[in-house]
Design an enzyme around this catalytic site. Structure first.
Site, PDB file in Angstrom:
ATOM      1  N   ASP A 162       0.860  -1.175   0.000  1.00  0.00           N
ATOM      2  CA  ASP A 162       0.000   0.000   0.000  1.00  0.00           C
ATOM      3  C   ASP A 162       0.904   1.236   0.000  1.00  0.00           C
ATOM      4  O   ASP A 162       1.612   1.494   0.972  1.00  0.00           O
ATOM      5  CB  ASP A 162      -0.906  -0.028   1.238  1.00  0.00           C
ATOM      6  CG  ASP A 162      -1.934   1.093   1.241  1.00  0.00           C
ATOM      7  OD1 ASP A 162      -1.755   2.087   0.509  1.00  0.00           O
ATOM      8  OD2 ASP A 162      -2.926   0.962   1.995  1.00  0.00           O
ATOM      9  N   HIS A 163       0.866   2.006  -1.087  1.00  0.00           N
ATOM     10  CA  HIS A 163       1.769   3.139  -1.215  1.00  0.00           C
ATOM     11  C   HIS A 163       1.427   4.269  -0.237  1.00  0.00           C
ATOM     12  O   HIS A 163       2.224   5.194  -0.045  1.00  0.00           O
ATOM     13  CB  HIS A 163       1.744   3.668  -2.649  1.00  0.00           C
ATOM     14  CG  HIS A 163       3.086   4.072  -3.161  1.00  0.00           C
ATOM     15  ND1 HIS A 163       3.990   4.801  -2.409  1.00  0.00           N
ATOM     16  CD2 HIS A 163       3.715   3.838  -4.353  1.00  0.00           C
ATOM     17  CE1 HIS A 163       5.087   4.996  -3.107  1.00  0.00           C
ATOM     18  NE2 HIS A 163       4.951   4.422  -4.291  1.00  0.00           N
ATOM     19  N   ARG A 164       0.260   4.201   0.401  1.00  0.00           N
ATOM     20  CA  ARG A 164      -0.074   5.193   1.420  1.00  0.00           C
ATOM     21  C   ARG A 164       0.692   4.936   2.715  1.00  0.00           C
ATOM     22  O   ARG A 164       0.888   5.843   3.525  1.00  0.00           O
ATOM     23  CB  ARG A 164      -1.578   5.166   1.708  1.00  0.00           C
ATOM     24  CG  ARG A 164      -2.460   5.500   0.520  1.00  0.00           C
ATOM     25  CD  ARG A 164      -3.923   5.228   0.832  1.00  0.00           C
ATOM     26  NE  ARG A 164      -4.156   3.828   1.179  1.00  0.00           N
ATOM     27  CZ  ARG A 164      -5.358   3.332   1.520  1.00  0.00           C
ATOM     28  NH1 ARG A 164      -6.403   4.140   1.573  1.00  0.00           N
ATOM     29  NH2 ARG A 164      -5.485   2.053   1.802  1.00  0.00           N
TER      30      ARG A 164
END
Length: 477
Positions: A447-449
């Site tokens: 998850d790039h967040r």
């Protein structure tokens, strides 16, 4: 004592329904307290439901393959040795000469309870004090004017028509699933196994007979010149005959919902790397020679390397909470104190992800034991909802399917999943020279967040280095 109806109990973990797989009893059977009466399949496991009552089975509220809501009637039980026509409502008035319609038999039944509990429901056992909830009574203004038998019968809930006198003899979940998915009623089959046991071959024979008896329907006349109408039973978009329609429910329904939520809400990114696993395989082979009965499997070593990597890069062992507002009114990231390591396991019911609770506290042998236990439990449909929903990071060995890589979908609401491809011989440069090595591919979807590529790449490189130099890494663990 009147007939009592047992409602499908709360199965926990937010589940509100269950599929009735098979009845383990039939109308007229004598049952005891805590005897399993039905096998139901939730979205997460296959469980047997015990009866809190003893007596004679008066009514089964449902058929195999039907989905039942929690709180709906499951089975009605009449007192042993009595007729099956009385219901709880019809027998609400006390019988002549008795002040307690529940009777001493129910009190004895309660005392006989074993204490077995099905997720919040069970019977008291041992020396525990039994608690009962009596139904409300309305005080009579005077003597009863007419005997109870003169009152109109109370309505009976969910009457199942044409119930068989005996439950179909079929003990294999695979056979029941095959019959259910193809619309075959087990009650209509005569088993060829011992004592009439229904086998897979019996279901397949029934399907073969049904297929040979079907005749193709003539095509309808064209409604419009040049355009031929689709035959009855065909798909309107393609014009092809529909072979089958399978309802999406149970485990498949949950998997579909989780994967949809993952793709819809997680901005994922993928990194991968080729890894030389020769040294790890040689290390395990050496341990196998010296300790043939106590050598962890390859998956346990990989799990241990992943856990060591998460200790160095804990950002990947977290959860993004867009709905959770912090002091500033924005989203938050939940970090965990410990790792519940999930691993993908293929079963007859579909792909499930049991998790090893507090895997970060275990060595390779402990991880190996838990992997074997949870895999067997998941394949038998006995894994608990907690074991299937509590993971914080997932390890997926899709190499067992003979593939090299996969852009996997994150197991929502986790933030990362590490995939391992098959290990095969490939040419690889070692010390400036070409050699044949045992190669695999690691793929990390994250998850790039939660983190940026530097963190994800650092974690993946750490695990890859651990596989290529297992001796030095294991010495530090």
């Amino acid at each position: 004592m009147s007939t009592r109806t047992f409602l499908l109990p709360d199965l926990g973990e937010g589940l509100t329904e269950a599929e009735l797989v098979t009845w383990l009893v039939a109308v007229g059977d004598e049952i005891r307290v805590d005897q399993p009466v039905a096998e139901v399949e939730t979205a997460k496991s296959l469980v047997e439901v015990p009866s809190p009552f003893a007596g004679t089975v008066a009514q089964l509220h449902g058929e195999a393959g039907q989905t039942l809501d929690v709180g709906r009637p499951l089975i009605s039980v009449a007192p042993a040795g009595t007729g099956l026509g009385a219901t709880e409502s019809a027998a609400s008035a006390p019988a002549p000469g008795r002040s307690d319609p529940d009777g001493e038999a129910y009190r004895q039944e309660e005392k006989a309870g074993s204490g077995n509990v099905l997720i919040g429901y069970g019977t008291p056992g041992g020396h525990a004090v039994a608690r009962r909830t009596r139904r409300p009574r309305t005080a009579a203004a005077g003597p009863v004017a007419a005997p109870v038998t003169s009152a109109p019968p109370a309505p009976v809930l969910a009457v199942v028509p044409d119930l068989p006198a005996e439950a179909p003899r079929c003990i294999s979940p695979l056979v029941r699933k095959l019959a259910r998915e193809n619309g075959v009623r087990l009650a209509d089959l005569t088993g060829s196994g011992a004592n009439g046991l229904i086998l897979r071959s019996d279901v397949e024979a029934a399907l073969s007979r049904a297929g040979s008896s079907e005749k193709a329907e003539p095509a309808a006349a064209p409604a419009t010149p040049g355009i031929q109408a689709a035959p009855a039973g065909s798909d309107p978009r393609t014009g092809l005959a529909v072979a089958s329609r399978t309802p999406v429910k149970g485990l498949r329904k949950t998997v579909a919902a989780n994967l949809t939520a993952s793709r819809a809400s997680i901005p994922e990114a993928t990194v991968w790397v080729d890894v030389d696993a020769t040294a790890l395989l040689e290390l395990r082979a050496d341990l196998k020679r010296r300790h043939p009965d106590n050598t962890p499997g390859l998956m346990a070593f990989l799990a241990r390397f992943v856990l060591a990597g998460l200790a160095k890069f804990p950002e990947l062992n977290a959860r993004f909470d867009p709905a959770t507002e912090d002091a500033d009114g924005g989203a938050s990231i939940t970090a965990y104190d410990g790792v519940n390591l999930g691993f993908a396991a293929q079963t007859d019911r579909g792909l499930v992800v049991p998790s090893i609770r507090r895997a970060d506290t275990m060595n390779a042998r402990g991880l190996d034991a838990e992997i074997r236990r949870l895999t067997a439990s998941a394949r038998d449909g006995k894994a608990t909802p907690a074991e299937l929903t509590s993971g914080t990071f997932t390890l997926n060995n899709y190499g067992v399917f003979g593939v090299d890589g996969s852009a996997a979908i994150i197991n929502y609401p986790e933030s990362a999943i590490l995939g391992i491809g098959r290990i095969i011989d490939k040419p690889w440069v070692v010390d400036g020279e070409l050699a044949v090595r045992k190669m695999t591919e690691l793929t990390l979807v994250f998850d790039h967040r939660i983190c940026d590529g530097g963190t994800a790449g650092g974690f993946l490189r750490y695990v890859a280095d651990a596989i290529e130099n297992p001796g030095s890494v294991l010495a530090d663990l």
